[in-house]
Scaffold this motif. Structure first.
Motif, PDB file in Angstrom:
ATOM      1  N   ALA A   1       5.896  -7.621  -6.422  1.00 16.84           N
ATOM      2  CA  ALA A   1       5.783  -6.348  -5.957  1.00 16.84           C
ATOM      3  C   ALA A   1       6.545  -5.144  -6.760  1.00 16.84           C
ATOM      4  CB  ALA A   1       6.171  -6.097  -4.550  1.00 16.84           C
TER       5      ALA A   1
ATOM      6  N   ARG B   1       4.834  -2.058  -8.751  1.00 10.19           N
ATOM      7  CA  ARG B   1       5.275  -0.537  -8.665  1.00 10.19           C
ATOM      8  C   ARG B   1       5.411  -0.073  -9.910  1.00 10.19           C
ATOM      9  NH1 ARG B   1       6.848   3.372  -5.397  1.00 10.19           N
ATOM     10  NH2 ARG B   1       8.907   4.322  -5.702  1.00 10.19           N
TER      11      ARG B   1
ATOM     12  N   TYR C   1      -3.730  -0.359  -7.239  1.00  8.90           N
ATOM     13  CA  TYR C   1      -2.254  -0.385  -6.960  1.00  8.90           C
ATOM     14  C   TYR C   1      -2.240  -0.571  -5.164  1.00  8.90           C
ATOM     15  CZ  TYR C   1       2.516   1.146  -5.312  1.00  8.90           C
ATOM     16  OH  TYR C   1       3.622   1.145  -4.765  1.00  8.90           O
ATOM     17  N   THR C   2      -3.187   0.067  -4.374  1.00 10.30           N
ATOM     18  CA  THR C   2      -3.236  -0.044  -2.951  1.00 10.30           C
ATOM     19  C   THR C   2      -3.885  -1.652  -2.713  1.00 10.30           C
ATOM     20  OG1 THR C   2      -3.722   2.063  -2.818  1.00 10.30           O
ATOM     21  CG2 THR C   2      -4.319   0.613  -0.881  1.00 10.30           C
TER      22      THR C   2
ATOM     23  N   GLN D   1      -0.893  -3.966  -3.381  1.00  8.70           N
ATOM     24  CA  GLN D   1       0.091  -3.946  -2.505  1.00  8.70           C
ATOM     25  C   GLN D   1      -0.407  -4.786  -1.174  1.00  8.70           C
ATOM     26  OE1 GLN D   1       0.801   0.284  -1.858  1.00  8.70           O
ATOM     27  NE2 GLN D   1       2.683  -0.065  -2.423  1.00  8.70           N
ATOM     28  N   SER D   2      -1.768  -4.436  -0.659  1.00  9.62           N
ATOM     29  CA  SER D   2      -2.095  -5.058   0.196  1.00  9.62           C
ATOM     30  C   SER D   2      -2.142  -6.680   0.148  1.00  9.62           C
ATOM     31  CB  SER D   2      -3.584  -4.889   0.585  1.00  9.62           C
ATOM     32  OG  SER D   2      -3.792  -3.410   0.940  1.00  9.62           O
TER      33      SER D   2
END
Length: 69
Positions: free
Chosen positions: A18, A22, A58-59, A62-63
């Motif tokens: 993660a 980021r 990115y979304t 992240q999920s």
């Protein structure tokens, strides 16, 4: 968008953390933020398109990493 698409867009490898996601996201936002191209309409449009893809990638990642995908 698939996970492999998201990884390609953020220039990451499968199995990344993660924190790596980021950092890649923040680096690319600095490069492609549309405010950097206010004086050039063509590049501003391209930057908006690139940033949309970066945000979507990115979304998604992240999920996936959070286990909510």
């Amino acid at each position: 968008m698939t996970e492999s698409d998201a990884l390609r867009i953020l220039n990451l490898q499968a199995g990344c953390t993660a924190a790596q996601v980021r950092q890649a996201y923040l680096d690319l936002v600095k490069v492609w933020h549309p405010d950097r191209f206010q004086s050039d309409g063509r590049l501003s449009v391209r930057a908006e398109r690139e940033l949309r893809e970066i945000n979507e990638a990115y979304t998604l990642l992240q999920s996936i990493l959070a286990g909510t995908y």
